[in-house]
Enzyme design. Structure first.
Site, PDB file in Angstrom:
ATOM      1  N   GLU A 262      -1.952   8.351  -0.468  1.00 29.29           N
ATOM      2  CA  GLU A 262      -2.386   7.970  -1.870  1.00 29.29           C
ATOM      3  C   GLU A 262      -1.499   9.012  -2.766  1.00 29.29           C
ATOM      4  O   GLU A 262      -1.721  10.060  -2.961  1.00 29.29           O
ATOM      5  CB  GLU A 262      -3.662   7.977  -1.761  1.00 29.29           C
ATOM      6  CG  GLU A 262      -4.058   7.191  -3.322  1.00 29.29           C
ATOM      7  CD  GLU A 262      -5.462   7.168  -3.368  1.00 29.29           C
ATOM      8  OE1 GLU A 262      -6.117   6.699  -4.401  1.00 29.29           O
ATOM      9  OE2 GLU A 262      -6.176   7.406  -2.494  1.00 29.29           O
TER      10      GLU A 262
ATOM     11  N   ASN B  14     -14.935   5.027   6.576  1.00 27.61           N
ATOM     12  CA  ASN B  14     -13.797   4.402   7.455  1.00 27.61           C
ATOM     13  C   ASN B  14     -13.368   5.534   8.220  1.00 27.61           C
ATOM     14  O   ASN B  14     -12.890   5.233   9.475  1.00 27.61           O
ATOM     15  CB  ASN B  14     -12.929   4.000   6.254  1.00 27.61           C
ATOM     16  CG  ASN B  14     -13.322   2.601   5.890  1.00 27.61           C
ATOM     17  OD1 ASN B  14     -13.963   1.803   6.407  1.00 27.61           O
ATOM     18  ND2 ASN B  14     -13.180   2.420   4.592  1.00 27.61           N
TER      19      ASN B  14
ATOM     20  N   GLU C 244       0.875  -1.351  -0.084  1.00 29.73           N
ATOM     21  CA  GLU C 244      -0.019  -0.018   0.096  1.00 29.73           C
ATOM     22  C   GLU C 244       0.813   1.297  -0.119  1.00 29.73           C
ATOM     23  O   GLU C 244       0.383   2.253  -0.462  1.00 29.73           O
ATOM     24  CB  GLU C 244      -1.106  -0.059   1.272  1.00 29.73           C
ATOM     25  CG  GLU C 244      -1.823  -1.085   1.237  1.00 29.73           C
ATOM     26  CD  GLU C 244      -3.119  -0.764   0.319  1.00 29.73           C
ATOM     27  OE1 GLU C 244      -3.495   0.270  -0.028  1.00 29.73           O
ATOM     28  OE2 GLU C 244      -3.835  -1.717  -0.366  1.00 29.73           O
TER      29      GLU C 244
END
Length: 370
Positions: free
Chosen positions: A231, A269, A222
């Site tokens: 990200e 989330n 990730e």
């Protein structure tokens, strides 16, 4: 004060009734300088250091921020080696720690120490309105009592050194992530483990190592080897806002992009992780990319409590023998599994195979892929 004037005062006070009053007029004893602050060390709430001739106390988890800093994490305790006395210290009663029982809903301030219902002690890292120490672990840290003889002095768990029984050593962690970002530290991970005590501590020694390797392998994929904190594809940022949720996206439509070791994303989330940890991540998602402890704890939150697009949590997948492939399905199965992106799946599998080899165990039962 001149020597002549001080001698005159001594004489006057002695004539007035003894020398005891004289001592009260003298300067307070000099504070002892705490251990010197080190950039590489991790400090938790209550930890004390010295820097440039002054003592400072950490209000919460910190690393690489020299006192007095700019975030408010360091509380100035005054000059050391001079005339400023040491700050008051909370101590236990003779022979045992004695701190009040935790009370739900009572306001606590940074540095408060309580005894929880599990019989253990905890120190507040941040002010909070009575959050549970074993649920809201961003606000509380475990607190140990040590000492003997004439009394007991409570001390926080050491901020550096020791791995709390974690099956991955610091040397192995460094071998796994030779190019990691300083944001991600071994001790930071170890400190976060208390939030989910079943993680990498369930089953046989091999099973524990396999779960740790599985978690770290997914984090490796990730984040590009624990290099990236956020990200990298900024074009995705506006896509993580589910406006069907009643709370919406108060931090902004593009605020819930992937952050941290598991790249936590989506407003729902952030809301759920924040609720579990006692942090308002829905309105402050940037905490996941600015506070290393929060980043690690959100990753462990997802791993231990969320099934995502899968049918089980990654933790359950590993401890119940479903296999590494099911952890992939729980994290990103809707985009990678069932032939959707075999290259990404293989990247995770290869990282897992490397990491179990470093830990000296096999890949374990269940499917490697999804």
């Amino acid at each position: 004060m001149s020597r002549v004037r001080l001698l005159a005062m001594l004489a006057a006070v002695t004539l007035a009734g003894g020398v005891v009053a004289v001592f009260n007029m003298l300067p307070a004893a000099a504070a002892t300088c705490a251990a010197q602050w080190q950039a590489s060390a991790v400090y938790t709430g209550g930890g004390t250091v010295s820097h440039n001739g002054r003592n400072y106390r950490a209000k919460w988890w910190t690393q690489n921020e020299a006192p007095p800093g700019t975030t408010g994490v360091w509380e100035d305790q005054g000059a050391c080696g001079g005339s400023t006395p040491n700050p008051p210290t909370q101590t236990g009663t003779t022979g045992a720690c004695s701190f009040p029982a935790w009370v739900q809903g009572r306001n606590y301030v940074t540095g408060d120490i309580v005894k929880f219902t599990d019989g253990k002690f905890y120190i507040a890292e941040h002010d909070n309105p009575g959050y549970s120490p074993v649920v809201s672990t961003w606000y509380w840290d475990p607190y140990a009592c040590s000492g003997g003889g004439g009394g007991t002095t409570p001390t926080t768990q050491p901020p550096t050194g020791g791995n709390g029984g974690f099956v991955v050593s610091e040397a192995q962690f460094n071998q796994m992530f030779p190019n990691r970002n300083p944001f991600y530290t071994y001790q930071g991970l170890v400190n976060a483990l208390s939030a989910y005590p079943a993680f990498a501590k369930t089953g046989s020694d091999a099973a524990r190592k396999q779960e740790a390797a599985a978690f770290l392998a997914n984090a490796d994929h990730e984040t590009g080897g624990l290099v990236h904190i956020v990200e990298q594809n900024t074009a995705n940022y506006p896509h993580y806002c589910d406006m069907s949720q009643p709370y919406g996206c108060p931090a902004g439509q593009a605020a819930y992009y992937g952050r941290g070791p598991i790249q936590l994303s989506w407003n729902f989330n952030y809301k759920a992780a924040g609720d579990a940890l006692g942090i308002d991540l829905l309105r402050n998602p940037n905490l996941v990319q600015t506070d290393p402890a929060v980043a690690m704890k959100t990753a462990l939150w997802y791993w231990n409590t969320q099934s995502g697009p899968g049918t089980m949590t990654p933790h359950n997948a590993m401890v119940n023998g479903a296999g590494f492939g099911e952890t992939i399905r729980s994290i990103n199965g809707s985009l990678e599994c069932n032939g959707r992106n075999p290259t990404q799946v293989q990247s995770r599998v290869q990282a897992y195979q490397r990491f179990v080899a470093i830990l000296g165990v096999g890949v374990g039962p269940g499917a490697l892929s999804c």
